[in-house]
Design an enzyme around this catalytic site. Structure first.
Site, short mmCIF file in Angstrom:
data_model
loop_
_atom_site.label_atom_id
_atom_site.label_comp_id
_atom_site.label_asym_id
_atom_site.label_seq_id
_atom_site.Cartn_x
_atom_site.Cartn_y
_atom_site.Cartn_z
N THR A 17 -1.48 19.15 3.46
CA THR A 17 -0.34 19.90 3.98
C THR A 17 -0.01 21.15 3.17
O THR A 17 0.34 22.18 3.74
CB THR A 17 0.90 18.96 4.00
N SER A 62 -6.43 14.53 3.37
CA SER A 62 -6.87 13.62 2.29
C SER A 62 -7.24 12.24 2.80
O SER A 62 -7.87 11.46 2.08
CB SER A 62 -5.84 13.57 1.17
N SER A 63 -6.89 11.90 4.04
CA SER A 63 -7.35 10.61 4.54
C SER A 63 -8.87 10.63 4.74
O SER A 63 -9.48 9.57 4.91
CB SER A 63 -6.62 10.24 5.83
N THR A 93 -1.40 14.48 0.19
CA THR A 93 -0.68 13.45 -0.58
C THR A 93 -1.18 12.04 -0.29
O THR A 93 -1.07 11.16 -1.14
CB THR A 93 0.83 13.51 -0.28
N THR A 281 -1.12 -7.25 -9.25
CA THR A 281 0.02 -7.81 -8.52
C THR A 281 0.44 -6.93 -7.34
O THR A 281 0.29 -5.71 -7.40
CB THR A 281 1.23 -8.03 -9.45
N GLN A 282 0.98 -7.58 -6.32
CA GLN A 282 1.52 -6.84 -5.18
C GLN A 282 2.87 -6.22 -5.52
O GLN A 282 3.36 -5.37 -4.78
CB GLN A 282 1.70 -7.79 -3.98
N1 ASP Z 1 -2.18 13.94 5.85
C1 ASP Z 1 -1.95 14.86 4.77
C2 ASP Z 1 -3.00 14.62 3.71
O1 ASP Z 1 -2.91 13.70 2.96
C3 ASP Z 1 -0.60 14.68 4.23
C4 ASP Z 1 -0.25 15.56 3.06
O2 ASP Z 1 -0.95 16.43 2.62
O3 ASP Z 1 0.84 15.37 2.55
O4 ASP Z 1 -3.93 15.37 3.65
#
Ligand code: ASP
Length: 362
Positions: A17, A62-63, A93, A281-282
């Site tokens: 983002t 980033s996913s 993020t 741990t969770q």
């Molecule tokens: N989906 C975005 C990513 O992780 C979200 C972000 O950048 O905050 O690439």
């Protein structure tokens, strides 16, 4: 008269983002052109350091970041290591805590700052948190102490006022500006009107060392999160995967699991095959103590390693790093039990855990 050398920072844009701007005509969000960074964020000129940038093309949400991209980052940092005083990595993020953890292990001997940051709103939006995060991350990467040494010579993550050790972080909010936290380790700095560094918490043991970058991550690992009612099929099918080398087992409380015979047998069989199983741990705070309850003791006797207060992100990427280096299961097990880059606390004292450690909190 000799002029003081300007600090030079390399900005590495991977995507996410933070690097989006709004097209003024269409209103659509488009990737920012990092070649014109200084024109788009004129405030950067006032930081008094030389900033260059490189960008992943195309930028990645980033996913979609994978271990190959961690290797790309390792290569970029290693290639530019001697020329720059610090590095700022702009990253989505969603998986930033994984990448920051992976890089902390891969960059052995790191003696310069590598500061990750990102934002919840694009730089091009009016209420963006991106500019603030970017400017402060650069300031931190450029900061020196009185002896001229980097103030934060480790992989760190800056977000919404707080600087944290990268391999201690987790993403904790999908919509708040304070999206990250480091529950089991104090913040490294707090950026308010001025940046206050918590020097005692910052890792300085690699100063003076040469960088030893490691490029391989072994993806043959998995996370198994326990829940009441988890079935034998689920546990057995995961633990019997032939390619499996390491598992992060997310247990209950201080490291507890059901004492069901089929469950214990499945764990035992995997350990006997050489699968390294790390108990984390969770709970978001606190640590695994396998000596506290009978179930924990049993897991310890069966050969599980305690991840202590490691985050899942850190334990998982550490397994990928260690197997990537070609260590045997026995060697991986030994190293998983030790902190390599400050990612876990070996002998917790009352001060190490709990709210009182957040001395740089509000
Ligand atoms: N989906 C975005 C990513 O992780 C979200 C972000 O950048 O905050 O690439």
């Amino acid at each position: 008269m000799a002029t003081e050398r300007r600090i030079s920072i390399l900005l590495i844009y991977t995507g996410g983002t933070i690097g989006m701007v709004e097209n003024p005509t269409t209103g659509a969000l488009e990737p920012f052109d990092f070649a014109y960074l200084q024109d788009n964020v004129p405030e950067l000129r006032r930081l008094g350091c030389d900033i260059s940038s490189v960008a992943f093309t195309p930028p990645l949400d980033s996913s979609a970041i994978a271990p190959e991209d961690w290797t790309r980052l390792v290569d970029i940092i290693a290639e530019h290591y001697d020329r720059y005083d610090g590095f700022v990595v702009l990253h989505g993020t969603d998986t930033m805590a994984y990448t920051a953890s992976a890089l902390s292990f891969a960059l052995e001997g790191l003696a310069k700052p590598v500061v990750f940051t990102g934002s919840q709103l694009p730089v091009g939006k009016l209420r963006t948190d991106g500019k603030e995060n970017l400017i402060t991350a650069i300031e931190i990467a450029a900061a020196r102490d009185e002896a001229g040494q980097p103030r934060v010579p480790e992989v760190a993550l800056f977000f919404e006022n707080y600087l944290m050790r990268g391999n201690r972080t987790s993403k904790v909010s999908a919509d708040q500006f304070s999206a990250f936290d480091s529950y089991n380790y104090p913040h490294l700095a707090y950026a308010g009107i001025e940046i206050r560094y918590h020097d005692a918490a910052i890792k300085r043991d690699a100063l003076g060392q040469t960088l030893r970058p490691h490029r391989s991550f072994d993806p043959n690992v998995a996370v198994l999160k326990l829940f009441p009612g988890i079935t034998r099929e689920v546990v057995q099918s995961l633990l019997s995967l032939p390619s499996l080398k390491g598992v992060v087992l997310e247990t209950f409380g201080s490291g507890n699991a059901p004492m069901l015979p089929w469950f214990l047998e499945a764990l035992e069989a995997a350990v006997a095959r050489g699968v390294v199983i790390v108990n984390v741990t969770q709970c978001v705070t606190g640590y695994v103590d396998m000596m506290r309850y009978e179930t924990g003791m049993l897991l310890q006797r069966m050969g599980l390693v305690s991840g202590r207060d490691s985050t899942t992100e850190s334990a998982l990427t550490k397994l990928m790093y260690l197997f990537g280096r070609g260590y045997s299961p026995q060697e991986v097990k030994q190293q998983m039990a030790l902190p390599l880059r400050g990612e876990m606390t070996l002998e917790p004292t009352a001060e190490d855990f709990g709210r009182e450690t957040y001395i740089y909190r509000r």
